[in-house]
Enzyme design. Structure first.
Site, PDB file in Angstrom:
ATOM      1  N   ASP A   1       5.455  -0.336  -1.575  1.00 40.93           N
ATOM      2  CA  ASP A   1       4.766  -0.937  -2.716  1.00 40.93           C
ATOM      3  C   ASP A   1       5.244  -0.319  -4.024  1.00 40.93           C
ATOM      4  OD1 ASP A   1       3.291  -2.826  -1.446  1.00 40.93           O
ATOM      5  OD2 ASP A   1       1.425  -1.673  -1.371  1.00 40.93           O
TER       6      ASP A   1
ATOM      7  N   ASP B   1       1.281  -9.086   6.336  1.00 39.58           N
ATOM      8  CA  ASP B   1       0.863  -7.773   5.837  1.00 39.58           C
ATOM      9  C   ASP B   1      -0.100  -7.102   6.810  1.00 39.58           C
ATOM     10  OD1 ASP B   1       0.639  -5.665   4.062  1.00 39.58           O
ATOM     11  OD2 ASP B   1       0.160  -6.942   2.342  1.00 39.58           O
TER      12      ASP B   1
HETATM   13  C1  GLA Z   1      -0.123  -4.761   0.255  1.00 34.41           C
HETATM   14  C2  GLA Z   1       1.326  -5.191   0.132  1.00 34.41           C
HETATM   15  C3  GLA Z   1       1.580  -5.738  -1.245  1.00 34.41           C
HETATM   16  C4  GLA Z   1       0.643  -6.901  -1.516  1.00 34.41           C
HETATM   17  C5  GLA Z   1      -0.793  -6.472  -1.324  1.00 34.41           C
HETATM   18  C6  GLA Z   1      -1.725  -7.644  -1.366  1.00 34.41           C
HETATM   19  O1  GLA Z   1      -0.382  -3.647  -0.535  1.00 34.41           O
HETATM   20  O2  GLA Z   1       2.181  -4.133   0.410  1.00 34.41           O
HETATM   21  O3  GLA Z   1       2.912  -6.143  -1.383  1.00 34.41           O
HETATM   22  O4  GLA Z   1       0.957  -7.954  -0.644  1.00 34.41           O
HETATM   23  O5  GLA Z   1      -0.983  -5.817  -0.075  1.00 34.41           O
HETATM   24  O6  GLA Z   1      -3.037  -7.275  -1.155  1.00 34.41           O
END
Ligand code: GLA
Length: 755
Positions: free
Chosen positions: A549, A479
């Site tokens: 997301d 990430d």
């Molecule tokens: C980001 C990612 C999510 C998740 C969060 C965790 O927003 O896109 O899928 O992994 O971080 O903090």
């Protein structure tokens, strides 16, 4: 597959059965652009295509001769200083401060295959017969700087891959203030530009505009390719559709700051360029040093947008993505994020994994919150060891329990980041990207590690290697959750700072390269607050990426549809999540959520213990269905049929319908997704026309969930399915129409099978 050089006219004709790309050596030794479009019969001379009108105030190259000005010449790679007063592909700053380079043709070479780009992601060949590469060398006589323009033509693809490389053969340092990957000057401006815009939660929405005089551009200055624009643009003729007409795409294989710019000059010449954004970029080129631009991949189609996209899909799926997982069935996964966020312990996540395993899920992914003392986003980034409170037996303890179920285990990392509240920050505050004497800006309470320093990349690599080295982790979600600010490498000289944006990304690539080669069987999925770094550069290292997301099925229609213009569905991380949805609070049927997520790398992101038994059974059936159709979905040809961005012919509210399909390579099978966001009432007739089938073959159409009057038990020839289609009207007229799906947010999935 010819790349032909006509010595007499100094014309290069790069062509295959899909397109011709023609350039020549100009009178002053620079390179001119003559033609890019549908394939032309080869001939000795194309130079008549370079029409140079004499224009008032043109800066002219030869004294006493007003017939040659670069301002009025279509060029291949315009460089500041030669009298072209439009936007430039490159700018060289000389030791005396002058901004000038005069790169003249010296030689060229055509080699079989495609050379690697050092330290950068790029498309490749598996066999030299797949492609040919033309490299043109140009030299500035005064500084001895060299420019190499490189063109790879794939034999059986409508693809031209370009890059530029600078080498300083002189004795004094030069500075590159701009160095784009590719430029093309086109002789008219009758184009519409398509690009993919958005923000967090609504990435890669299709945007279309007719070209106007002046500059139109897409870009990122965020240090990552961004949610806002994707490093990919398309020019299409105004009349071009999904199935007919001329278009081409320019895609940058790069994950940092970029600029995709289309300039229409006052004589209707269209200048398209793509590369690293010149803002914040100043690259010192000392004696002997080189600068390699990222690759730009250009795809041409004379037959509409679907064909262009399919060429990107094929190329990126098989000649950009690499490694063990490239062609293997990817695991159906369940990710913990939306079910537990950071509130979990070993037993809780084990319980979710165990249930998911029982339903057929292959891989459990433990998302954010497992390390340091990370109970919220204010701490612990950089401390990649298990939180003893949540995981008393460490990552290993949990991973062993999960793998004992017969399941694979995956883990979340955010390697490029540091929290102030971390042991790493206590030990190495100088590893943080920040400007001395200024208060650094935080993003999501976190800061960026300085990946321009090899010792920082090494440290993070070692931390991750300790965990991956146990052999218990089969998947990594990588990430990246903040944009770059305070762009400064502590302790480095002033001249270095213009290199930080690009070197940061090179550091990310170096870490990816190290980990993927050390752990070739670990599946990497890229992520950046959803789809903030979903680009061709990342696909070289991670064959799949989390596209957003926003996990709501109806929102995902637009995101997946937009993403499909430049990227294969096998690269799109797509999960079924809980309702009400956590981003838009919408309740969509479980069937719709799966019918959308099937067209991607399939998975779940919900607590399977919290849903009723009948939904658990539905999930079991969905996983079986996906696995049974995996080959078709992952390796089939994807067609967009109806756009969620509107332009519906009649009836329904704009964008209420979406449809797409995949067709097997031998055209014997297809799977069609049809989605209807709003229930209409007493509405007109609508039919769904398919694509990509064999017109001569007879097919059975089968709705996987509903009985279809007039269709069930019937067979149709491919021509009828493509030209007439079949009926999908739903008047929503009264309770007696219970044979069909009803209400908002519905979907239908059709299997098409040749007899
Ligand atoms: C980001 C990612 C999510 C998740 C969060 C965790 O927003 O896109 O899928 O992994 O971080 O903090």
């Amino acid at each position: 597959m010819p790349i032909v050089y006509h010595e007499h006219t100094k014309v290069f004709h790069i062509h295959n059965r899909y397109f011709s790309y023609i350039i020549d050596v100009l009178r002053n030794g620079q390179i001119g652009q003559l033609y890019f479009g549908a394939p032309l019969k080869d001939r000795e001379n194309f130079t008549h295509m370079q029409v140079n009108e004499r224009r008032d105030m043109d800066p002219c190259v030869y004294e006493g001769d007003q017939s040659f000005s670069l301002e009025d010449t279509k060029q291949e790679y315009p460089v500041t200083g030669n009298g072209d007063l439009r936007n430039m592909a490159a700018t060289v700053v000389n030791p005396d401060g002058s901004r000038y380079a005069d790169f003249k043709y010296v030689s060229h070479v055509v080699t079989p295959g495609k050379p690697k780009l050092e330290g950068l992601p790029a498309t490749y060949v598996e066999d030299d017969a797949e492609a040919e590469t033309l490299t043109i060398t140009l030299v500035d006589e005064v500084t001895k700087a060299e420019l190499e323009l490189s063109y790879t033509l794939y034999a059986d693809r409508p693809v031209l891959a370009r890059n530029a490389r600078f080498v300083n053969h002189g004795e004094r340092e030069l500075v590159l203030d701009a160095a784009m990957s590719a430029n093309i000057d086109l002789p008219d401006a009758r184009w519409n530009m398509l690009d993919f815009t958005g923000a967090w939660g609504r990435e890669r929405h299709l945007d279309e505009r007719p070209l106007k005089t002046g500059v139109q551009s897409i870009y990122s200055l965020r240090g990552h390719s961004s949610h806002q624009f994707n490093p990919f643009l398309i020019l299409k003729r105004p009349e071009t559709t999904e199935t007919a007409g001329e278009c081409f795409g320019v895609s940058l294989v790069y994950s940092g700051n970029f600029l995709g710019q289309v300039e229409v000059d006052n004589y209707h010449v269209t200048r398209v360029m793509m590369g690293v954004h010149p803002e914040g970029f100043a690259w010192r080129l000392g004696p002997g040093a080189t600068f390699q631009t990222p690759e730009a991949v250009i795809v041409y189609s004379a037959d509409g947008l679907n064909h262009m996209s399919q060429a990107y899909h094929e190329l990126y799926r098989t000649r950009l993505a690499r490694g063990y997982w490239r062609d293997r069935p990817r695991p159906v996964l369940i990710n913990s994020w939306e079910s537990t966020y950071m509130r979990f312990d070993e037993d809780k996540v084990y319980g979710i994994a165990a249930k998911a395993h029982e339903l057929g899920v292959d891989l459990f992914v433990l998302d954010d919150g497992w390390f340091g003392h990370r109970d919220n986003d204010e701490s612990s980034l950089g401390d990649w060891f298990a939180d003893p409170k949540k995981l008393p037996n460490g990552v290993e303890g949990l991973a062993r329990r999960i793998t004992a179920l017969g399941m694979k285990f995956g883990l979340w990392f955010e390697p490029e980041m540091i929290s102030k509240d971390s042991r790493l920050y206590e030990a190495h505050p100088e590893w943080m990207i920040r400007v001395p004497d200024r208060t650094p800006l935080h993003g999501r309470n976190q800061f960026e590690l300085d990946f321009t320093k090899p010792e920082v990349v090494d440290y993070i690599a070692e931390q991750m290697e300790k965990i991956l080295g146990t052999g218990l982790v089969s998947y990594v979600k990588w990430d990246m959750n903040r944009s770059m600010t305070d762009v400064f490498s502590q302790g480095r000289p002033a001249g270095f700072q213009g290199e930080v944006y690009h070197r940061q990304i090179l550091g990310v690539y170096a870490l990816y390269e190290r980990l993927t080669s050390k752990f070739p069987e670990v599946l990497f999925e890229s992520c950046a607050s959803g789809g903030g770094r979903f680009d061709a550069g990342m696909l070289y290292y991670a064959p799949q990426g989390w596209i957003s997301d926003d996990s709501d099925a109806i929102e995902r229609l637009k995101i997946q549809y937009g993403t499909s213009f430049g990227y294969p569905i096998s690269s799109m991380g797509s999960h079924v999540s809980a309702v009400p949805n956590h981003q838009v609070f919408r309740r969509t049927p479980l069937k719709t959520r799966a019918d959308v997520a099937y067209f991607g790398t399939f998975g779940y992101e919900l607590d399977v213990n919290k849903i009723p038994p009948e939904e658990q059974e539905e999930i079991r059936a969905q996983i079986r269905f996906f696995k049974d159709h995996y080959d078709l979905i992952a390796h089939g040809t994807f067609y967009r049929l109806i756009s969620p961005f509107g332009a519906n012919p009649v009836g329904l509210q704009e964008g209420a319908e979406t449809a797409w399909m995949v067709v097997s390579p031998d055209r014997s099978r297809a799977l069609v997704g049809y989605y209807r966001a709003h229930q209409p009432v007493n509405e007109g007739y609508r039919s769904l026309r398919l694509a990509g089938l064999d017109p001569e073959r007879e097919y059975e159409v089968h709705d996987t969930a509903y009985r279809m009057p007039q269709v069930d038990g019937e067979t149709f020839y491919g021509d009828e399915l493509m030209h007439r289609g079949f009926d999908v009207s739903d008047s929503g007229f009264g309770p007696w129409t219970t044979w069909i799906y009803q209400g908002d947010y519905q979907s239908r999935l059709f299997e098409i099978t040749a007899r």
